[in-house]
Design an enzyme around this catalytic site. Sequence first.
Site, PDB file in Angstrom:
ATOM      1  N   ASN A  10      -6.531  -2.754   2.061  1.00 30.31           N
ATOM      2  CA  ASN A  10      -6.495  -4.203   2.258  1.00 30.31           C
ATOM      3  C   ASN A  10      -7.912  -4.730   2.315  1.00 30.31           C
ATOM      4  OD1 ASN A  10      -3.697  -4.430   2.442  1.00 30.31           O
ATOM      5  ND2 ASN A  10      -3.669  -4.231   4.648  1.00 30.31           N
TER       6      ASN A  10
ATOM      7  N   ARG B 211       0.836  -1.217   0.000  1.00 34.83           N
ATOM      8  CA  ARG B 211       0.000   0.000   0.000  1.00 34.83           C
ATOM      9  C   ARG B 211       0.866   1.260   0.000  1.00 34.83           C
ATOM     10  NH1 ARG B 211      -3.846  -0.509   4.897  1.00 34.83           N
ATOM     11  NH2 ARG B 211      -1.898  -1.309   5.719  1.00 34.83           N
TER      12      ARG B 211
END
EC number: 3.6.1.7
Length: 90
Positions: free
Chosen positions: A36, A18
Amino acid sequence: MKQIIIRVTGKVQGVGFRYTTKVVADQMGVRGIIKNEKDGSLYIEAEGDDTLLDVFVEWCNEGPDRAKIENVEITPGELKNYRNFEIIKK
């Protein structure tokens, strides 16, 4: 400008995916979100022009060093005119 939804599966959580994606998106001028998912995948909404998004998708197929990408699925999304690229933490 258009939006695509990208779902990345494999070993993509706990490897800095990320954060690294945000850095890459910021450098490229891609806007959107990344988060996520409970199933272990990553969900990305990315906005930009066709060429930019093509390069961004290529990067998503590589990912950071410790990631092991199994699949990258792309579907058209609805333009939301994001101002920047953000990591969504649940």
